[in-house]
Design a protein around this motif. Structure first.
Motif, PDB file in Angstrom:
ATOM      1  N   PRO A 235       0.828  -1.211   0.000  1.00 38.24           N
ATOM      2  CA  PRO A 235       0.000   0.000   0.000  1.00 38.24           C
ATOM      3  C   PRO A 235       0.856   1.252   0.000  1.00 38.24           C
ATOM      4  O   PRO A 235       2.033   1.234   0.372  1.00 38.24           O
ATOM      5  N   GLY A 236       0.240   2.361  -0.414  1.00 35.36           N
ATOM      6  CA  GLY A 236       0.947   3.637  -0.436  1.00 35.36           C
ATOM      7  C   GLY A 236       1.290   4.107   0.964  1.00 35.36           C
ATOM      8  O   GLY A 236       0.920   3.504   1.978  1.00 35.36           O
ATOM      9  N   THR A 237       2.005   5.225   1.028  1.00 34.94           N
ATOM     10  CA  THR A 237       2.462   5.742   2.325  1.00 34.94           C
ATOM     11  C   THR A 237       1.295   6.088   3.238  1.00 34.94           C
ATOM     12  O   THR A 237       1.415   6.022   4.457  1.00 34.94           O
ATOM     13  N   SER A 238       0.138   6.441   2.661  1.00 32.78           N
ATOM     14  CA  SER A 238      -1.015   6.803   3.479  1.00 32.78           C
ATOM     15  C   SER A 238      -1.858   5.601   3.873  1.00 32.78           C
ATOM     16  O   SER A 238      -2.784   5.714   4.660  1.00 32.78           O
ATOM     17  N   GLY A 239      -1.543   4.426   3.321  1.00 29.04           N
ATOM     18  CA  GLY A 239      -2.344   3.251   3.615  1.00 29.04           C
ATOM     19  C   GLY A 239      -1.999   2.665   4.969  1.00 29.04           C
ATOM     20  O   GLY A 239      -0.865   2.732   5.449  1.00 29.04           O
ATOM     21  N   SER A 240      -3.004   2.078   5.602  1.00 31.14           N
ATOM     22  CA  SER A 240      -2.813   1.474   6.918  1.00 31.14           C
ATOM     23  C   SER A 240      -2.646  -0.035   6.835  1.00 31.14           C
ATOM     24  O   SER A 240      -2.362  -0.680   7.843  1.00 31.14           O
ATOM     25  N   GLU A 241      -2.822  -0.623   5.678  1.00 33.35           N
ATOM     26  CA  GLU A 241      -2.726  -2.065   5.533  1.00 33.35           C
ATOM     27  C   GLU A 241      -1.261  -2.489   5.405  1.00 33.35           C
ATOM     28  O   GLU A 241      -0.395  -1.712   4.997  1.00 33.35           O
ATOM     29  N   ASP A 242      -1.015  -3.762   5.752  1.00 32.09           N
ATOM     30  CA  ASP A 242       0.321  -4.320   5.596  1.00 32.09           C
ATOM     31  C   ASP A 242       0.533  -4.736   4.147  1.00 32.09           C
ATOM     32  O   ASP A 242      -0.412  -4.908   3.376  1.00 32.09           O
ATOM     33  N   ALA A 243       1.794  -4.922   3.804  1.00 27.71           N
ATOM     34  CA  ALA A 243       2.111  -5.495   2.500  1.00 27.71           C
ATOM     35  C   ALA A 243       1.626  -6.945   2.477  1.00 27.71           C
ATOM     36  O   ALA A 243       1.467  -7.586   3.520  1.00 27.71           O
ATOM     37  N   ALA A 244       1.377  -7.457   1.296  1.00 31.81           N
ATOM     38  CA  ALA A 244       0.837  -8.814   1.165  1.00 31.81           C
ATOM     39  C   ALA A 244       1.532  -9.533   0.019  1.00 31.81           C
ATOM     40  O   ALA A 244       1.872  -8.935  -1.007  1.00 31.81           O
ATOM     41  N   LEU A 245       1.747 -10.835   0.218  1.00 33.17           N
ATOM     42  CA  LEU A 245       2.309 -11.695  -0.818  1.00 33.17           C
ATOM     43  C   LEU A 245       1.372 -12.875  -1.012  1.00 33.17           C
ATOM     44  O   LEU A 245       1.052 -13.590  -0.057  1.00 33.17           O
ATOM     45  N   ALA A 246       0.897 -13.089  -2.247  1.00 32.31           N
ATOM     46  CA  ALA A 246       0.035 -14.222  -2.588  1.00 32.31           C
ATOM     47  C   ALA A 246       0.748 -15.067  -3.637  1.00 32.31           C
ATOM     48  O   ALA A 246       1.216 -14.533  -4.650  1.00 32.31           O
ATOM     49  N   VAL A 247       0.839 -16.374  -3.396  1.00 33.98           N
ATOM     50  CA  VAL A 247       1.544 -17.281  -4.297  1.00 33.98           C
ATOM     51  C   VAL A 247       0.577 -18.389  -4.720  1.00 33.98           C
ATOM     52  O   VAL A 247      -0.155 -18.939  -3.885  1.00 33.98           O
ATOM     53  N   ALA A 248       0.570 -18.717  -6.005  1.00 35.23           N
ATOM     54  CA  ALA A 248      -0.318 -19.755  -6.525  1.00 35.23           C
ATOM     55  C   ALA A 248       0.370 -20.501  -7.649  1.00 35.23           C
ATOM     56  O   ALA A 248       1.257 -19.965  -8.325  1.00 35.23           O
ATOM     57  N   ARG A 249      -0.049 -21.740  -7.861  1.00 38.30           N
ATOM     58  CA  ARG A 249       0.523 -22.548  -8.941  1.00 38.30           C
ATOM     59  C   ARG A 249       0.096 -22.007 -10.298  1.00 38.30           C
ATOM     60  O   ARG A 249      -1.008 -21.496 -10.463  1.00 38.30           O
ATOM     61  N   ALA A 250       1.008 -22.177 -11.272  1.00 38.86           N
ATOM     62  CA  ALA A 250       0.722 -21.756 -12.643  1.00 38.86           C
ATOM     63  C   ALA A 250       1.429 -22.656 -13.638  1.00 38.86           C
ATOM     64  O   ALA A 250       1.687 -22.250 -14.770  1.00 38.86           O
ATOM     65  N   ASP A 251       1.762 -23.885 -13.224  1.00 42.56           N
ATOM     66  CA  ASP A 251       2.461 -24.797 -14.120  1.00 42.56           C
ATOM     67  C   ASP A 251       1.526 -25.301 -15.211  1.00 42.56           C
ATOM     68  O   ASP A 251       0.339 -25.470 -15.007  1.00 42.56           O
ATOM     69  N   ASP A 252       2.093 -25.530 -16.382  1.00 47.30           N
ATOM     70  CA  ASP A 252       1.338 -26.013 -17.543  1.00 47.30           C
ATOM     71  C   ASP A 252       0.220 -25.059 -17.949  1.00 47.30           C
ATOM     72  O   ASP A 252      -0.829 -25.486 -18.449  1.00 47.30           O
ATOM     73  N   ALA A 253       0.409 -23.765 -17.723  1.00 53.18           N
ATOM     74  CA  ALA A 253      -0.563 -22.778 -18.210  1.00 53.18           C
ATOM     75  C   ALA A 253      -0.511 -22.722 -19.731  1.00 53.18           C
ATOM     76  O   ALA A 253       0.468 -23.134 -20.357  1.00 53.18           O
ATOM     77  N   ASP A 254      -1.573 -22.197 -20.334  1.00 50.02           N
ATOM     78  CA  ASP A 254      -1.609 -22.118 -21.785  1.00 50.02           C
ATOM     79  C   ASP A 254      -2.194 -20.777 -22.210  1.00 50.02           C
ATOM     80  O   ASP A 254      -2.273 -19.834 -21.421  1.00 50.02           O
ATOM     81  N   VAL A 255      -2.624 -20.696 -23.472  1.00 58.78           N
ATOM     82  CA  VAL A 255      -3.074 -19.424 -24.030  1.00 58.78           C
ATOM     83  C   VAL A 255      -4.289 -18.874 -23.297  1.00 58.78           C
ATOM     84  O   VAL A 255      -4.506 -17.655 -23.266  1.00 58.78           O
ATOM     85  N   THR A 256      -5.071 -19.737 -22.646  1.00 59.50           N
ATOM     86  CA  THR A 256      -6.257 -19.277 -21.914  1.00 59.50           C
ATOM     87  C   THR A 256      -5.984 -19.107 -20.427  1.00 59.50           C
ATOM     88  O   THR A 256      -6.343 -18.093 -19.837  1.00 59.50           O
ATOM     89  N   THR A 257      -5.362 -20.093 -19.798  1.00 56.77           N
ATOM     90  CA  THR A 257      -5.147 -20.017 -18.351  1.00 56.77           C
ATOM     91  C   THR A 257      -4.011 -19.076 -17.980  1.00 56.77           C
ATOM     92  O   THR A 257      -3.831 -18.777 -16.798  1.00 56.77           O
ATOM     93  N   ALA A 258      -3.247 -18.620 -18.960  1.00 56.55           N
ATOM     94  CA  ALA A 258      -2.222 -17.607 -18.713  1.00 56.55           C
ATOM     95  C   ALA A 258      -2.624 -16.271 -19.330  1.00 56.55           C
ATOM     96  O   ALA A 258      -1.777 -15.426 -19.607  1.00 56.55           O
ATOM     97  N   ALA A 259      -3.921 -16.080 -19.533  1.00 57.49           N
ATOM     98  CA  ALA A 259      -4.395 -14.883 -20.236  1.00 57.49           C
ATOM     99  C   ALA A 259      -4.644 -13.709 -19.316  1.00 57.49           C
ATOM    100  O   ALA A 259      -4.692 -12.561 -19.784  1.00 57.49           O
ATOM    101  N   ALA A 260      -4.830 -13.943 -18.018  1.00 59.50           N
ATOM    102  CA  ALA A 260      -5.160 -12.843 -17.105  1.00 59.50           C
ATOM    103  C   ALA A 260      -4.736 -13.201 -15.697  1.00 59.50           C
ATOM    104  O   ALA A 260      -4.802 -14.372 -15.291  1.00 59.50           O
TER     105      ALA A 260
END
Length: 667
Positions: A369-394
């Motif tokens: 978050p920006g300097t004015s934000g009160s929230e903590d930083a966040a890290l989200a990790v998810a699998r993405a192996d064998d992605a293709d033209v559709t599952t790696a589209a967004a």
């Protein structure tokens, strides 16, 4: 008697070479296509196009050579035209060279052959060439061929594109040095795209687009990068000299010190911003691997080393990243990245600094978050192996107030949104920034009222696939789930139909009836990769109550777990029949399914309804009521509290019990 095509017996050698040249020019497109498909897909489309042309042009024999090129023997009687025999010799020469290139790919000899001699024809400077894009079937065929052996690909082209009879195919393969020609041809005939669609039925059309290396598009290479490389060439040479000198000095200082502590150093290693891998912005249009590895680095903070280092620190050592909330999607490994990740995005989104990284099998999104934000930083990790033209589209880069913003793949040409509950409404255009970030898109709330089910409708660039639109549904994770549809089988016992994109009118209507119910599949699990809705049977209801459609929705997560839901759609709505996890039903490994449920007619009478998929030839009900049918559907009057046993009979004579699970419907 046999005709020797490449050495003169009764005519001067030059006349034979001239005839061979005439045949080569006439069959040039087919020879180039043969080389292009046999060469390894890992080389990229540009390099394969140039190499395919080079191999076809070098197939011409030399006049007065010391020894003849291995030829394809003529049949007894010599009835085959000489031009046809010469064409087979040319095919054998091209195939032999392409197979040799494939064996050397990735070795030092292969890399040396690619650059020496330095003036090999054809030469293309400042441009990248790639064939025209095909449709979704062509892309599926490309993946199937890429996974086949080179000799199998060669046999496939000779048999199913060039149309050679089997004896000639075997002779060409043998002449090209294939150890097991018959085995290669059998493997080629068995290639399929899944669910019964043979590869041979797709290639003839694709050969004129996706795999036609003679009809190509051209685009410039990275102009800015080319300029920088020219300017930095001298600096790189100087830096290499200085580094070599420093390494020699360091080696003298550390000689004999041993390897103590090296394992600890590796375990505590944290890559720096300067170590991040960045992909060429034009790679996505010239690669056979259309997934996250083809994403360039985008955003207005890709050069912010401090931000990138904080993101890397939070992923490489979450315990050391104080004040950062770390979460891993179900089934995602929690170990640090094994090597320097690839940078996909670094920029501001709704006042939050976002960094998106990819380590080859996982996505990591760091939000600060920006300097004015009160929230903590966040890290989200998810699998993405064998992605293709559709599952790696967004990828979702920000969420706020019941809406999400996505970073779209560089190959997305058009973006829109639509409501699954309203199939007749057209998709609405979705704004996308120059960096590929979309405007906010409403997200269906989990467990809330089913008033709308917004999804993304995206279209791929024609540079990689033509007429390819698809739907993605947000499940709360980093990557939205890909929605597909398999229609009802045709009359009789036709081959199994292949899942297709859920953008057609029939698919949209089917999804509109089940969109609310399928949201319960893997409820709370954000790692759903794809959901396919399969209409496997339709049935006339008793008492002239209309028709019903039996559907099986199958959701698959990135970790490979699955869940299915069978529903009965009638004019009054959808009725849940059964829900089960950990089953192969309704997949390519479980293409046969039988289901049953209780149903109440408009007159108030209760029935047991049962249906089977296309390979079911009969149904049998036993228990408090007994009935049998020689068709794929059955209806018998039965008390609501009865617990019948239903089995289907397959064409093979085997019995197939009705699907059971942990969530039977109105039993």
């Amino acid at each position: 008697m046999p005709v020797s095509r490449f050495r003169a017996t009764s005519r001067p050698a030059r006349r034979h070479v001239q005839r061979a040249e005439s045949v080569l020019v006439e069959q040039y497109g087919g020879l180039v296509r043969l080389a292009y498909l046999v060469l390894p897909a890992s080389a990229g489309r540009h390099r394969r196009v140039l190499r395919a042309h080079a191999l076809a042009q070098r197939a011409l024999p030399k006049a007065g050579g010391a020894r003849p090129a291995p030829g394809v023997p003529a049949p007894r009687g010599g009835a085959e035209p000489v031009a046809s025999l010469i064409g087979n010799d040319l095919r054998a020469a091209v195939l032999r060279a392409a197979l040799r290139d494939g064996r050397r790919a990735g070795t030092w000899t292969g890399r040396a052959a690619a650059v020496w001699p330095p003036r090999r024809m054809p030469i293309v400077l400042g441009l990248r060439l790639f064939p025209r894009s095909g449709n979704a079937d062509d892309m599926a065929l490309g993946r199937v061929l890429a996974g086949a052996e080179p000799a199998t690909r060669g046999a496939f082209v000779l048999r199913h594109v060039d149309g050679l009879p089997e004896p000639q195919v075997l002779e060409v393969l043998r002449s090209a040095g294939v150890d097991d020609p018959a085995g290669a041809l059998r493997a080629a005939d068995r290639l399929d795209l899944g669910n019964g669609t043979t590869a041979a039925s797709v290639l003839p059309a694709a050969a004129h687009s996706e795999f036609d290396a003679c009809t190509v598009h051209a685009q410039p290479t990275d102009l800015l990068r080319r300029r920088r490389r020219t300017r930095l060439a001298g600096a790189v040479l100087l830096a290499a000299l200085v580094t070599a000198t420093a390494l020699v000095a360091t080696d003298r200082d550390t000689a004999g010190s041993g390897g103590a502590g090296s394992d600890a150093a590796r375990s505590s290693y944290t890559p720096a911003a300067s170590d991040l891998r960045r992909t060429d912005p034009s790679l996505w249009a010239d690669t056979s691997r259309v997934d996250f590895t083809a994403w360039p680095a985008r955003g207005d903070r890709t050069d912010d080393a401090a931000l990138l280092n904080r993101a890397l620190e939070s992923w490489s050592g979450p315990a050391r990243a104080k004040g950062t909330r770390v979460s891993f999607a179900p089934g995602t490994p929690t170990d640090p990245p094994p090597r320097s990740p690839q940078l996909l995005f670094a920029g501001e989104v709704d006042g939050t600094a976002v960094v998106l990284l990819h380590d080859g099998g996982r996505l990591a999104r760091y939000s600060e978050p920006g300097t004015s934000g009160s929230e903590d930083a966040a890290l989200a990790v998810a699998r993405a192996d064998d992605a293709d033209v559709t599952t790696a589209a967004a990828v979702a880069v920000a969420r706020r107030d019941g809406a999400a913003r996505y970073l779209l793949a560089p190959w997305i040409a058009e973006a829109g949104t639509r409501d699954l509950l309203r199939p007749d409404d057209a998709a609405r255009d979705l704004g996308v920034s120059a960096e590929g970030v979309t405007d906010a898109v409403p997200v269906a709330s989990a467990g809330g009222a089913c008033e709308r089910r917004p999804v993304l409708q995206l279209r791929s660039s024609s540079r990689i696939v033509e007429d390819h639109s698809f739907l993605l549904a947000d499940r709360g994770g980093l990557s939205p789930a890909h929605l597909t549809y398999t229609p009802l089988p045709g009359a009789g016992t036709p081959p199994a139909r292949q899942p297709r994109e859920a953008t057609g009118s029939a698919a949209l209507v089917a999804w509109s009836r089940l969109a609310c119910g399928t949201g319960a599949l893997f409820d709370g699990d954000t790692s759903v990769r794809a959901v396919n809705l399969w209409d496997f049977a339709d049935q006339r209801l008793p008492g002239d109550a209309g028709r019903a459609v039996w559907s099986c929705a199958r959701a698959v997560t990135w970790s490979g777990t699955d869940e299915v839901s069978v529903d009965l759609r009638t004019g009054d709505g959808a009725q849940r029949v059964v829900r089960a996890r950990g089953t192969a039903a309704c997949s390519r490994f479980g293409q046969h399914v039988v289901a049953d449920t209780h149903w109440r007619s408009p007159d108030g009478d209760w029935y047991v309804l049962a249906a089977g998929s296309r390979a079911v030839t009969g149904l049998r009900v036993t228990g408090r009521v007994e009935a049998e049918s020689d068709e794929r559907t059955l209806a018998v009057r039965a008390p609501r509290d009865s617990e019948p046993e239903v089995k289907g009979r397959l064409r093979t004579g085997e019995d197939l019990p009705a699907l059971t699970g942990d969530g039977d419907g109105d039993r």
